[in-house]
Design an enzyme around this catalytic site. Structure first.
Site, PDB file in Angstrom:
ATOM      1  N   GLN A 171      -0.165   1.085  -8.205  1.00 32.61           N
ATOM      2  CA  GLN A 171      -0.476   2.496  -8.444  1.00 32.61           C
ATOM      3  C   GLN A 171      -0.434   3.288  -7.138  1.00 32.61           C
ATOM      4  O   GLN A 171       0.098   4.399  -7.081  1.00 32.61           O
ATOM      5  CB  GLN A 171      -1.859   2.621  -9.092  1.00 32.61           C
ATOM      6  CG  GLN A 171      -2.309   4.047  -9.322  1.00 32.61           C
ATOM      7  CD  GLN A 171      -1.516   4.769 -10.398  1.00 32.61           C
ATOM      8  OE1 GLN A 171      -1.368   4.264 -11.504  1.00 32.61           O
ATOM      9  NE2 GLN A 171      -1.012   5.957 -10.096  1.00 32.61           N
ATOM     10  N   ARG A 186       5.541   5.285 -11.091  1.00 34.10           N
ATOM     11  CA  ARG A 186       5.130   3.889 -11.297  1.00 34.10           C
ATOM     12  C   ARG A 186       6.363   3.015 -11.525  1.00 34.10           C
ATOM     13  O   ARG A 186       6.455   1.904 -11.028  1.00 34.10           O
ATOM     14  CB  ARG A 186       4.202   3.763 -12.514  1.00 34.10           C
ATOM     15  CG  ARG A 186       2.878   4.505 -12.433  1.00 34.10           C
ATOM     16  CD  ARG A 186       2.008   4.022 -11.315  1.00 34.10           C
ATOM     17  NE  ARG A 186       1.826   2.584 -11.333  1.00 34.10           N
ATOM     18  CZ  ARG A 186       1.086   1.891 -12.231  1.00 34.10           C
ATOM     19  NH1 ARG A 186       0.420   2.516 -13.163  1.00 34.10           N
ATOM     20  NH2 ARG A 186       0.983   0.579 -12.157  1.00 34.10           N
ATOM     21  N   ARG A 202      -2.480  -8.290 -15.096  1.00 34.06           N
ATOM     22  CA  ARG A 202      -3.517  -7.248 -15.165  1.00 34.06           C
ATOM     23  C   ARG A 202      -4.748  -7.841 -15.838  1.00 34.06           C
ATOM     24  O   ARG A 202      -4.651  -8.393 -16.929  1.00 34.06           O
ATOM     25  CB  ARG A 202      -3.059  -6.031 -15.964  1.00 34.06           C
ATOM     26  CG  ARG A 202      -4.264  -5.170 -16.373  1.00 34.06           C
ATOM     27  CD  ARG A 202      -3.935  -3.855 -16.989  1.00 34.06           C
ATOM     28  NE  ARG A 202      -3.420  -2.938 -15.993  1.00 34.06           N
ATOM     29  CZ  ARG A 202      -3.385  -1.623 -16.153  1.00 34.06           C
ATOM     30  NH1 ARG A 202      -3.825  -1.072 -17.266  1.00 34.06           N
ATOM     31  NH2 ARG A 202      -2.891  -0.849 -15.215  1.00 34.06           N
ATOM     32  N   CYS A 252      -4.369   8.770 -11.577  1.00 34.76           N
ATOM     33  CA  CYS A 252      -3.553   7.612 -11.973  1.00 34.76           C
ATOM     34  C   CYS A 252      -3.284   7.589 -13.475  1.00 34.76           C
ATOM     35  O   CYS A 252      -2.312   6.975 -13.913  1.00 34.76           O
ATOM     36  CB  CYS A 252      -4.222   6.319 -11.520  1.00 34.76           C
ATOM     37  SG  CYS A 252      -5.941   6.177 -12.064  1.00 34.76           S
ATOM     38  N   ASP A 257     -10.149   9.754 -10.679  1.00 34.29           N
ATOM     39  CA  ASP A 257      -9.903   8.692 -11.655  1.00 34.29           C
ATOM     40  C   ASP A 257     -11.039   8.775 -12.673  1.00 34.29           C
ATOM     41  O   ASP A 257     -12.013   9.528 -12.479  1.00 34.29           O
ATOM     42  CB  ASP A 257      -9.897   7.337 -10.917  1.00 34.29           C
ATOM     43  CG  ASP A 257      -9.577   6.146 -11.816  1.00 34.29           C
ATOM     44  OD1 ASP A 257      -9.081   6.355 -12.947  1.00 34.29           O
ATOM     45  OD2 ASP A 257      -9.836   4.995 -11.389  1.00 34.29           O
ATOM     46  N   HIS A 282      -5.602  -1.920  -7.293  1.00 31.96           N
ATOM     47  CA  HIS A 282      -4.470  -1.498  -8.143  1.00 31.96           C
ATOM     48  C   HIS A 282      -3.314  -1.094  -7.209  1.00 31.96           C
ATOM     49  O   HIS A 282      -2.975   0.078  -7.097  1.00 31.96           O
ATOM     50  CB  HIS A 282      -4.910  -0.331  -9.028  1.00 31.96           C
ATOM     51  CG  HIS A 282      -4.008  -0.040 -10.184  1.00 31.96           C
ATOM     52  ND1 HIS A 282      -2.904  -0.816 -10.502  1.00 31.96           N
ATOM     53  CD2 HIS A 282      -4.028   0.957 -11.113  1.00 31.96           C
ATOM     54  CE1 HIS A 282      -2.310  -0.318 -11.570  1.00 31.96           C
ATOM     55  NE2 HIS A 282      -2.967   0.765 -11.960  1.00 31.96           N
TER      56      HIS A 282
HETATM   57  N1  NVA Z   1     -10.125   2.685 -12.592  1.00 35.10           N
HETATM   58  C1  NVA Z   1      -9.336   2.653 -13.797  1.00 35.10           C
HETATM   59  C2  NVA Z   1      -7.882   2.715 -13.469  1.00 35.10           C
HETATM   60  C3  NVA Z   1      -6.969   2.752 -14.662  1.00 35.10           C
HETATM   61  C4  NVA Z   1      -5.526   2.810 -14.283  1.00 35.10           C
HETATM   62  C5  NVA Z   1      -9.667   1.383 -14.585  1.00 35.10           C
HETATM   63  O1  NVA Z   1      -9.734   0.315 -13.978  1.00 35.10           O
HETATM   64  O2  NVA Z   1      -9.867   1.473 -15.791  1.00 35.10           O
HETATM   65  N1   CP Z   2      -2.293   4.081 -14.248  1.00 34.99           N
HETATM   66  C1   CP Z   2      -2.229   2.968 -14.992  1.00 34.99           C
HETATM   67  O1   CP Z   2      -2.327   1.836 -14.514  1.00 34.99           O
HETATM   68  O2   CP Z   2      -1.995   3.211 -16.316  1.00 34.99           O
HETATM   69  P1   CP Z   2      -2.052   2.130 -17.487  1.00 34.99           P
HETATM   70  O3   CP Z   2      -3.470   1.685 -17.615  1.00 34.99           O
HETATM   71  O4   CP Z   2      -1.555   2.882 -18.698  1.00 34.99           O
HETATM   72  O5   CP Z   2      -1.156   0.971 -17.133  1.00 34.99           O
END
Ligand code: NVA
Ligand code: CP
Length: 329
Positions: A133, A312, A103, A267, A226, A130
């Site tokens: 997700q 998830r 990540r 998400c 989101d 992602h």
């Molecule tokens: N768009 C958000 C998704 C978090 C799961 C981010 O990248 O912060």
């Molecule tokens: N939805 C998601 O990816 O959550 P986290 O950022 O907590 O991993």
């Protein structure tokens, strides 16, 4: 064939392969409910590399790996990219581990890990995509919308050019769904990605519509949103708040779907109240008590966000099992 594959984006998977991953996810969820743990990844080790923060993704990988008999290393302070190249790090980790989750910021990082590691690499979120997700989102839709995926009208409202906007548009196009991206024009997805997916829609029966008018939610089976500002974009709060306030998911928006059973997905994490440090900071500066969704919608009967969060774990388990064992081959 799944064994040995990476999951960098769902663009790399056929609709049939996504179907097989979802079926396996439903199966492992049933198994866990019955406390059946076949330990398909016994004696394996996986490593989780995190440049950005996480609750769900990290815990989903850890619990899913534990359930399958694999051991986990969590690594957020490695030498990677600082004192050691991505290529060298990937080669080292590939000698130790049976799978690597990443990540972080750049999609090229997860691609380079995949190029050099020699073991499956899973994208746990980058600035661009992602994919794990979206598998959980599709699984949750199958549980809560009483229609096959290819009859579902899916409305994504908000920042339609972020990792979730991109990945959901891909997932919907692959699975023959009707994707409607509702956002200010300046936050529409990358035209090149949209055009590529419009082409794909011709073979899957899906459709993609983009609109800046929230009336486009009419007939929606699913409303998805989101955060307005993704990880790494924190400097853009003022601009996004200004652009996206009309796109907040409210009870009025749900009513405008004319579907009393419309399902709400997110998400997570979500700014739906003032119970977070960031939420309070935004309140002090902009007097907003809620951002992308109202607390009322978040807590309403339409909202299945915690089923979605649980999924998830099941979908990530399916991805790991499929790509490290011959379960689906
Ligand atoms: N768009 C958000 C998704 C978090 C799961 C981010 O990248 O912060
Ligand atoms: N939805 C998601 O990816 O959550 P986290 O950022 O907590 O991993």
């Amino acid at each position: 064939m799944f064994k040995g594959r990476h999951l960098l984006t769902l663009l790399d998977y056929t609709p049939e392969e996504i179907r097989a991953l979802l079926d396996l996810a439903h199966q492992v969820k049933r198994e866990k409910r019955e406390r059946i743990f076949p330990e398909r990844m016994k004696n394996m080790n996986i490593v989780l590399l995190f440049e950005k923060t996480s609750t769900r993704t990290r815990c989903a990988f850890e619990v899913a790996a534990n359930d399958e008999g694999a051991k986990v290393t969590f690594l957020s302070n490695s030498q990677m990219g600082k004192k050691e190249s991505l290529e060298d790090t990937a080669k080292v980790l590939g000698r130790f581990y049976d799978g690597i989750e990443f990540r972080g910021f750049e999609q090229t990082t997860v691609e380079l890990l995949a190029k050099y590691a020699g073991v499956p690499v899973w994208n746990g979120l980058t600035d661009l995509y992602h994919p794990t997700q979206v598998l959980a989102d599709l699984m949750t839709i199958e549980e809560h919308v009483k229609k096959p995926l290819n009859q579902v009208k899916f409305c994504y409202v908000g920042d339609a050019r972020n990792n979730m906007g991109n990945s959901l548009m891909i997932g919907c196009a692959k699975m023959g769904m009707h994707f409607v991206g509702i956002a200010p024009k300046s936050l529409f997805p990358d035209p090149a990605l949209t055009a590529k997916l419009q082409d794909l829609c011709k073979t899957t029966g899906a459709s993609i519509t983009l609109s800046d008018n929230i009336d486009a939610v009419d007939g929606a089976d699913v409303i998805y949103t989101d955060v307005w500002v993704s990880m790494g974009e924190e400097a853009q709060f003022a601009e996004r708040i200004n652009l996206l306030q009309p796109y907040r998911v409210t009870m009025d928006m749900l009513k405008r779907t004319n579907n009393p059973d419309v399902v709400f997905l997110h998400c997570l994490p979500s700014f739906h109240d003032l119970e977070t440090a960031v939420g309070r900071q935004i309140f002090d500066e902009y007097e907003l008590t809620e951002m992308e969704v109202t607390d009322e919608v978040f807590r309403s009967r339409h909202s299945v966000v915690f089923d979605e969060a649980e999924n998830r774990m099941h979908t990530i388990k399916a991805v790991m099992v499929a790509t490290t064992t011959d379960t689906l081959d």
